[in-house]
Design a protein around this motif. Structure first.
Motif, PDB file in Angstrom:
ATOM      1  N   LEU A   3       0.909  -1.221  -0.109  1.00 33.72           N
ATOM      2  CA  LEU A   3      -0.156  -0.082  -0.172  1.00 33.72           C
ATOM      3  C   LEU A   3       0.904   1.380  -0.031  1.00 33.72           C
ATOM      4  O   LEU A   3       0.703   2.173  -0.740  1.00 33.72           O
ATOM      5  CB  LEU A   3      -0.873   0.018   1.052  1.00 33.72           C
ATOM      6  CG  LEU A   3      -1.931   1.250   1.402  1.00 33.72           C
ATOM      7  CD1 LEU A   3      -3.191   0.848   1.244  1.00 33.72           C
ATOM      8  CD2 LEU A   3      -1.662   1.771   2.990  1.00 33.72           C
ATOM      9  N   PHE A  33      -7.806  -1.525  -3.467  1.00 36.53           N
ATOM     10  CA  PHE A  33      -7.108  -2.592  -4.120  1.00 36.53           C
ATOM     11  C   PHE A  33      -7.818  -3.218  -4.958  1.00 36.53           C
ATOM     12  O   PHE A  33      -9.005  -3.804  -4.545  1.00 36.53           O
ATOM     13  CB  PHE A  33      -6.281  -3.598  -3.131  1.00 36.53           C
ATOM     14  CG  PHE A  33      -5.547  -4.741  -3.753  1.00 36.53           C
ATOM     15  CD1 PHE A  33      -4.082  -4.420  -4.390  1.00 36.53           C
ATOM     16  CD2 PHE A  33      -5.824  -5.887  -3.865  1.00 36.53           C
ATOM     17  CE1 PHE A  33      -3.623  -5.311  -5.053  1.00 36.53           C
ATOM     18  CE2 PHE A  33      -5.208  -6.903  -4.385  1.00 36.53           C
ATOM     19  CZ  PHE A  33      -4.103  -6.674  -4.997  1.00 36.53           C
ATOM     20  N   TRP A  40      -3.532  -1.350  -7.617  1.00 35.04           N
ATOM     21  CA  TRP A  40      -3.914  -0.400  -6.691  1.00 35.04           C
ATOM     22  C   TRP A  40      -4.340   0.788  -7.560  1.00 35.04           C
ATOM     23  O   TRP A  40      -3.759   1.280  -8.486  1.00 35.04           O
ATOM     24  CB  TRP A  40      -2.773   0.380  -5.978  1.00 35.04           C
ATOM     25  CG  TRP A  40      -2.136  -0.820  -5.122  1.00 35.04           C
ATOM     26  CD1 TRP A  40      -0.869  -1.676  -5.305  1.00 35.04           C
ATOM     27  CD2 TRP A  40      -2.591  -1.236  -3.606  1.00 35.04           C
ATOM     28  NE1 TRP A  40      -0.998  -2.704  -4.106  1.00 35.04           N
ATOM     29  CE2 TRP A  40      -1.641  -2.078  -3.154  1.00 35.04           C
ATOM     30  CE3 TRP A  40      -3.787  -0.812  -3.067  1.00 35.04           C
ATOM     31  CZ2 TRP A  40      -1.715  -2.852  -1.846  1.00 35.04           C
ATOM     32  CZ3 TRP A  40      -3.693  -1.478  -1.735  1.00 35.04           C
ATOM     33  CH2 TRP A  40      -2.903  -2.446  -1.315  1.00 35.04           C
ATOM     34  N   SER A  77       0.258  -4.130  -8.907  1.00 39.93           N
ATOM     35  CA  SER A  77       1.068  -4.477  -7.520  1.00 39.93           C
ATOM     36  C   SER A  77       1.832  -5.716  -7.855  1.00 39.93           C
ATOM     37  O   SER A  77       2.515  -6.121  -6.974  1.00 39.93           O
ATOM     38  CB  SER A  77      -0.164  -5.060  -6.726  1.00 39.93           C
ATOM     39  OG  SER A  77      -0.839  -6.143  -7.163  1.00 39.93           O
TER      40      SER A  77
END
Length: 94
Positions: A3, A33, A40, A77
């Motif tokens: 994150l 997400f 993301w 990601s």
């Protein structure tokens, strides 16, 4: 990519792309997400200093500053690559 890394990458992307506009007050607005896409979606808000406050006969009554702009930066990601940047209109920002 976690994150915090996604947020850092999204902010850096916006700052870099808009560097000629000298944007200000760049900040995280929201993050989501997407499991299916493994990415993301990071909403970054900022001010464009060259944008003026509203003008007109009622402008003295309105205590609004320049409009805030919102961009949704999608980051993979898996490898941290930029997937897309889209506009997030004021109407959907609330």
């Amino acid at each position: 990519m976690n994150l915090k890394e996604a947020v850092k990458a999204a902010k850096a992307t916006i700052i870099d792309l808009y560097s000629d506009e000298k944007i200000d007050e760049v900040g995280l607005e929201e993050i989501v997400f997407n499991e299916q896409r493994q990415s993301w979606r990071v909403t970054i808000g900022f001010l464009r200093p060259w944008m003026k406050t509203p003008a007109g006969p009622l402008s003295n009554l309105i205590k609004a500053g320049p409009p805030r702009w919102y961009k949704v930066v999608e980051i993979s990601s898996v490898d941290g690559s930029l997937v897309s940047i889209t506009d997030r209109g004021l109407a959907t920002a609330a």
